[in-house]
Structure formats: structure tokens, C-alpha cells
Design a protein around this motif. Structure first.
Motif, PDB file in Angstrom:
ATOM      1  N   LEU A   1       0.826  -1.206   0.000  1.00  0.00           N
ATOM      2  CA  LEU A   1       0.000   0.000   0.000  1.00  0.00           C
ATOM      3  C   LEU A   1       0.859   1.255   0.000  1.00  0.00           C
ATOM      4  O   LEU A   1       0.528   2.249  -0.678  1.00  0.00           O
ATOM      5  CB  LEU A   1      -0.924  -0.012   1.222  1.00  0.00           C
ATOM      6  N   GLU A   2       1.959   1.245   0.737  1.00  0.00           N
ATOM      7  CA  GLU A   2       2.852   2.406   0.756  1.00  0.00           C
ATOM      8  C   GLU A   2       3.468   2.631  -0.617  1.00  0.00           C
ATOM      9  O   GLU A   2       3.601   3.782  -1.063  1.00  0.00           O
ATOM     10  CB  GLU A   2       3.934   2.201   1.813  1.00  0.00           C
ATOM     11  N   GLU A   3       3.872   1.559  -1.294  1.00  0.00           N
ATOM     12  CA  GLU A   3       4.440   1.704  -2.637  1.00  0.00           C
ATOM     13  C   GLU A   3       3.404   2.251  -3.613  1.00  0.00           C
ATOM     14  O   GLU A   3       3.710   3.131  -4.434  1.00  0.00           O
ATOM     15  CB  GLU A   3       4.954   0.344  -3.120  1.00  0.00           C
ATOM     16  N   GLU A   4       2.185   1.750  -3.527  1.00  0.00           N
ATOM     17  CA  GLU A   4       1.133   2.271  -4.401  1.00  0.00           C
ATOM     18  C   GLU A   4       0.859   3.740  -4.102  1.00  0.00           C
ATOM     19  O   GLU A   4       0.620   4.545  -5.021  1.00  0.00           O
ATOM     20  CB  GLU A   4      -0.138   1.451  -4.212  1.00  0.00           C
ATOM     21  N   ASN A   5       0.907   4.106  -2.823  1.00  0.00           N
ATOM     22  CA  ASN A   5       0.676   5.499  -2.447  1.00  0.00           C
ATOM     23  C   ASN A   5       1.773   6.416  -2.997  1.00  0.00           C
ATOM     24  O   ASN A   5       1.488   7.514  -3.505  1.00  0.00           O
ATOM     25  CB  ASN A   5       0.603   5.601  -0.923  1.00  0.00           C
ATOM     26  N   ARG A   6       3.030   5.963  -2.890  1.00  0.00           N
ATOM     27  CA  ARG A   6       4.133   6.772  -3.439  1.00  0.00           C
ATOM     28  C   ARG A   6       4.001   6.918  -4.954  1.00  0.00           C
ATOM     29  O   ARG A   6       4.246   7.995  -5.505  1.00  0.00           O
ATOM     30  CB  ARG A   6       5.475   6.121  -3.082  1.00  0.00           C
ATOM     31  N   GLU A   7       3.622   5.838  -5.637  1.00  0.00           N
ATOM     32  CA  GLU A   7       3.485   5.905  -7.092  1.00  0.00           C
ATOM     33  C   GLU A   7       2.366   6.865  -7.490  1.00  0.00           C
ATOM     34  O   GLU A   7       2.515   7.660  -8.425  1.00  0.00           O
ATOM     35  CB  GLU A   7       3.196   4.499  -7.627  1.00  0.00           C
ATOM     36  N   LEU A   8       1.256   6.800  -6.762  1.00  0.00           N
ATOM     37  CA  LEU A   8       0.151   7.719  -7.063  1.00  0.00           C
ATOM     38  C   LEU A   8       0.553   9.165  -6.791  1.00  0.00           C
ATOM     39  O   LEU A   8       0.217  10.079  -7.562  1.00  0.00           O
ATOM     40  CB  LEU A   8      -1.066   7.345  -6.217  1.00  0.00           C
ATOM     41  N   HIS A   9       1.303   9.391  -5.703  1.00  0.00           N
ATOM     42  CA  HIS A   9       1.760  10.739  -5.378  1.00  0.00           C
ATOM     43  C   HIS A   9       2.700  11.278  -6.456  1.00  0.00           C
ATOM     44  O   HIS A   9       2.626  12.452  -6.843  1.00  0.00           O
ATOM     45  CB  HIS A   9       2.472  10.716  -4.025  1.00  0.00           C
ATOM     46  N   PHE A  10       3.564  10.398  -6.990  1.00  0.00           N
ATOM     47  CA  PHE A  10       4.474  10.812  -8.062  1.00  0.00           C
ATOM     48  C   PHE A  10       3.700  11.195  -9.316  1.00  0.00           C
ATOM     49  O   PHE A  10       3.969  12.223  -9.949  1.00  0.00           O
ATOM     50  CB  PHE A  10       5.450   9.672  -8.351  1.00  0.00           C
ATOM     51  N   HIS A  11       2.692  10.396  -9.669  1.00  0.00           N
ATOM     52  CA  HIS A  11       1.882  10.709 -10.854  1.00  0.00           C
ATOM     53  C   HIS A  11       1.116  12.014 -10.663  1.00  0.00           C
ATOM     54  O   HIS A  11       0.982  12.813 -11.610  1.00  0.00           O
ATOM     55  CB  HIS A  11       0.912   9.572 -11.140  1.00  0.00           C
ATOM     56  N   LEU A  12       0.624  12.255  -9.460  1.00  0.00           N
ATOM     57  CA  LEU A  12      -0.090  13.503  -9.207  1.00  0.00           C
ATOM     58  C   LEU A  12       0.845  14.699  -9.322  1.00  0.00           C
ATOM     59  O   LEU A  12       0.460  15.760  -9.861  1.00  0.00           O
ATOM     60  CB  LEU A  12      -0.719  13.465  -7.814  1.00  0.00           C
TER      61      LEU A  12
ATOM     62  N   GLN B   1       3.527  14.877 -11.203  1.00  0.00           N
ATOM     63  CA  GLN B   1       3.778  15.077 -12.633  1.00  0.00           C
ATOM     64  C   GLN B   1       2.610  15.788 -13.311  1.00  0.00           C
ATOM     65  O   GLN B   1       2.786  16.692 -14.117  1.00  0.00           O
ATOM     66  CB  GLN B   1       4.039  13.722 -13.301  1.00  0.00           C
ATOM     67  N   ARG B   2       1.390  15.351 -12.956  1.00  0.00           N
ATOM     68  CA  ARG B   2       0.221  15.980 -13.578  1.00  0.00           C
ATOM     69  C   ARG B   2       0.127  17.449 -13.193  1.00  0.00           C
ATOM     70  O   ARG B   2      -0.158  18.310 -14.023  1.00  0.00           O
ATOM     71  CB  ARG B   2      -1.038  15.245 -13.126  1.00  0.00           C
ATOM     72  N   ASP B   3       0.393  17.760 -11.907  1.00  0.00           N
ATOM     73  CA  ASP B   3       0.329  19.159 -11.468  1.00  0.00           C
ATOM     74  C   ASP B   3       1.395  19.999 -12.172  1.00  0.00           C
ATOM     75  O   ASP B   3       1.154  21.164 -12.521  1.00  0.00           O
ATOM     76  CB  ASP B   3       0.518  19.229  -9.951  1.00  0.00           C
ATOM     77  N   ALA B   4       2.581  19.402 -12.379  1.00  0.00           N
ATOM     78  CA  ALA B   4       3.648  20.157 -13.051  1.00  0.00           C
ATOM     79  C   ALA B   4       3.273  20.454 -14.501  1.00  0.00           C
ATOM     80  O   ALA B   4       3.504  21.551 -15.011  1.00  0.00           O
ATOM     81  CB  ALA B   4       4.952  19.362 -12.979  1.00  0.00           C
ATOM     82  N   VAL B   5       2.677  19.463 -15.185  1.00  0.00           N
ATOM     83  CA  VAL B   5       2.274  19.672 -16.579  1.00  0.00           C
ATOM     84  C   VAL B   5       1.197  20.746 -16.666  1.00  0.00           C
ATOM     85  O   VAL B   5       1.220  21.621 -17.537  1.00  0.00           O
ATOM     86  CB  VAL B   5       1.780  18.339 -17.180  1.00  0.00           C
ATOM     87  N   MET B   6       0.214  20.681 -15.723  1.00  0.00           N
ATOM     88  CA  MET B   6      -0.850  21.680 -15.743  1.00  0.00           C
ATOM     89  C   MET B   6      -0.306  23.069 -15.442  1.00  0.00           C
ATOM     90  O   MET B   6      -0.718  24.061 -16.065  1.00  0.00           O
ATOM     91  CB  MET B   6      -1.928  21.297 -14.712  1.00  0.00           C
ATOM     92  N   ALA B   7       0.645  23.160 -14.511  1.00  0.00           N
ATOM     93  CA  ALA B   7       1.226  24.465 -14.189  1.00  0.00           C
ATOM     94  C   ALA B   7       2.000  25.022 -15.374  1.00  0.00           C
ATOM     95  O   ALA B   7       1.927  26.223 -15.677  1.00  0.00           O
ATOM     96  CB  ALA B   7       2.150  24.331 -12.970  1.00  0.00           C
ATOM     97  N   GLU B   8       2.728  24.174 -16.073  1.00  0.00           N
ATOM     98  CA  GLU B   8       3.480  24.634 -17.253  1.00  0.00           C
ATOM     99  C   GLU B   8       2.543  25.080 -18.354  1.00  0.00           C
ATOM    100  O   GLU B   8       2.790  26.094 -19.029  1.00  0.00           O
ATOM    101  CB  GLU B   8       4.385  23.492 -17.734  1.00  0.00           C
ATOM    102  N   SER B   9       1.443  24.354 -18.537  1.00  0.00           N
ATOM    103  CA  SER B   9       0.469  24.738 -19.568  1.00  0.00           C
ATOM    104  C   SER B   9      -0.153  26.082 -19.245  1.00  0.00           C
ATOM    105  O   SER B   9      -0.319  26.935 -20.128  1.00  0.00           O
ATOM    106  CB  SER B   9      -0.615  23.668 -19.677  1.00  0.00           C
ATOM    107  N   MET B  10      -0.504  26.274 -17.968  1.00  0.00           N
ATOM    108  CA  MET B  10      -1.086  27.560 -17.579  1.00  0.00           C
ATOM    109  C   MET B  10      -0.087  28.691 -17.734  1.00  0.00           C
ATOM    110  O   MET B  10      -0.436  29.802 -18.132  1.00  0.00           O
ATOM    111  CB  MET B  10      -1.576  27.475 -16.134  1.00  0.00           C
ATOM    112  N   ARG B  11       1.188  28.434 -17.429  1.00  0.00           N
ATOM    113  CA  ARG B  11       2.208  29.475 -17.575  1.00  0.00           C
ATOM    114  C   ARG B  11       2.383  29.864 -19.031  1.00  0.00           C
ATOM    115  O   ARG B  11       2.470  31.044 -19.363  1.00  0.00           O
ATOM    116  CB  ARG B  11       3.532  28.976 -16.984  1.00  0.00           C
ATOM    117  N   MET B  12       2.405  28.862 -19.914  1.00  0.00           N
ATOM    118  CA  MET B  12       2.557  29.143 -21.336  1.00  0.00           C
ATOM    119  C   MET B  12       1.361  29.893 -21.873  1.00  0.00           C
ATOM    120  O   MET B  12       1.494  30.810 -22.693  1.00  0.00           O
ATOM    121  CB  MET B  12       2.733  27.818 -22.093  1.00  0.00           C
ATOM    122  N   ALA B  13       0.161  29.515 -21.406  1.00  0.00           N
ATOM    123  CA  ALA B  13      -1.037  30.209 -21.881  1.00  0.00           C
ATOM    124  C   ALA B  13      -1.036  31.659 -21.420  1.00  0.00           C
ATOM    125  O   ALA B  13      -1.391  32.565 -22.161  1.00  0.00           O
ATOM    126  CB  ALA B  13      -2.290  29.489 -21.368  1.00  0.00           C
ATOM    127  N   GLY B  14      -0.617  31.896 -20.169  1.00  0.00           N
ATOM    128  CA  GLY B  14      -0.556  33.267 -19.668  1.00  0.00           C
ATOM    129  C   GLY B  14       0.507  34.083 -20.367  1.00  0.00           C
ATOM    130  O   GLY B  14       0.330  35.264 -20.640  1.00  0.00           O
TER     131      GLY B  14
END
Length: 210
Positions: free
Chosen positions: A153-164, A166-179
């Protein structure tokens, strides 16, 4: 015309046999009720069908045992004597076995052990130690399973946290480029278009040269 005689033998057809059984059974119980009411007699009738289902009638109600006792007294015969003895012996055996189990249970709890000799105490001690060993092994196995599941469960939690992340970083970069593309001095809109759609600047004196 009188009713014809019916040969008394087993009816082979199952449906006809069941119909005849129901009619004769109801008729027999009806006659028992009539003789009980008309003659003030004590009557008990028990009918067991081939399917094992029981039908009974007793008058007075709940007096079957008393009627059987009177029958035993007056006839001198005992119904199901061997069966009763067998059941009585089985009940006595089960009671004795239950008493022995109760004694063993008290001994396992450390109660009523003053009457036990050295050998009996050794046997009891060995039994308790074997039981404790089995309990500890089972407890250790359950703990290993729990820890293994917790690690997964801890490994699955770390993997999910890593994916989240990454997703937040991509969304932040997209918003920065749009702005950056829509703000003041945020880049040349014409330079972001394909070459074929870019507006070419008008060169001075172009018309004069033609």
C-alpha cells in the motif's frame, strides 16, 4: 348398485397412490375425531407417509404421552423399548463426554488442578506449550501478511503521489505558457503561426518598382 370391492394392494401409479393416501388419511382422522366426541374416548393417531411427513391427531390435545403410558400399563407391552434404551445410552454417553470436556477446560484455565498428579500435570503443560507455539506461529504469519500488505500500500501510495506531482507540473506549465502567450509583451503572436499564414510586411516603394 353397491360399490365394487377394491383389491388391497400397493397402488403402482404414484399420483393415484398420493390421492388415495390423502383421502384415506383424512377419513381415518375424521373417524378418530368422531369416536372421541361421540364416545368420550381417548384417541391418538399417528400417520407417517412415504415422504416422511407426519400427520397426527390426539384427543384430549397434548395427551399422547399419557395415552401411551396407559397403553403400556394395560397391555404390558413397551413400544420402541430397544430404541428408547439406545437413545438413553447415547444421551448418557454425551453427558459424560461433556462433563469430561468441562473438566479439561477448567484444567486448561489453571482451575481444579490440585487433584492432578505429576504425570497429568506434565501432559497438561506439554499441551499448553504446543498450543502456545501454534498460536504464536499463527500470530507471526498474520503479522507478516499485514506488513507485506502495508508495504504494498505504501508503494502504491508513493506511485500515485508521483503521478499527481507530474500531472500538477504539466498543468502548471500549460497555464504558464497560456498566460505568457496572452499577456502584454508576452511574445509575438505572428511568430507562433505557421509560415504560410504569417502576414508579410509591406515594403516601401513596392508599387513604384512595379
Amino acid at each position: 348398485m353397491g360399490r365394487g370391492k377394491i383389491e388391497i394392494r400397493r397402488i403402482e401409479n404414484s399420483n393415484n397412490r398420493q390421492v388415495t393416501y390423502s383421502k384415506r388419511r383424512n377419513g381415518l382422522i375424521k373417524k378418530a375425531k368422531e369416536i372421541a366426541v361421540l364416545c368420550d374416548a381417548k384417541v391418538s393417531v399417528v400417520i407417517l407417509g412415504s415422504s416422511g411427513k407426519m400427520h397426527d391427531f390426539c384427543c384430549p390435545p397434548n395427551s399422547l404421552v399419557n395415552i401411551l403410558d396407559q397403553y403400556h400399563t394395560q397391555s404390558g407391552k413397551r413400544l420402541w423399548e430397544a430404541r428408547h434404551e439406545s437413545l438413553s445410552g447415547e444421551v448418557d454417553r454425551m453427558k459424560k463426554e461433556n462433563d469430561n470436556l468441562q473438566i479439561k477446560l477448567r484444567h486448561l484455565k489453571g482451575q481444579d488442578i490440585a487433584s492432578l498428579n505429576y504425570r497429568e500435570l506434565m501432559i497438561l503443560e506439554d499441551g499448553l506449550e504446543n498450543g502456545l507455539t501454534c498460536i504464536r506461529n499463527q500470530k507471526d504469519e498474520l503479522m507478516k501478511t499485514y506488513r507485506r500488505n502495508q508495504k504494498l500500500l505504501e508503494e502504491e501510495n508513493r506511485e500515485l503521489h508521483f503521478h499527481l506531482q507530474q500531472r500538477d507540473a504539466v498543468m502548471a506549465e500549460s497555464m504558464r505558457m497560456a498566460g505568457a502567450g496572452s499577456g502584454e509583451g508576452g511574445g509575438d503572436y505572428n511568430s507562433q503561426l505557421p509560415f504560410a499564414f504569417r502576414v508579410q510586411p509591406i515594403q516601401p516603394n513596392m508599387q513604384e518598382r512595379i
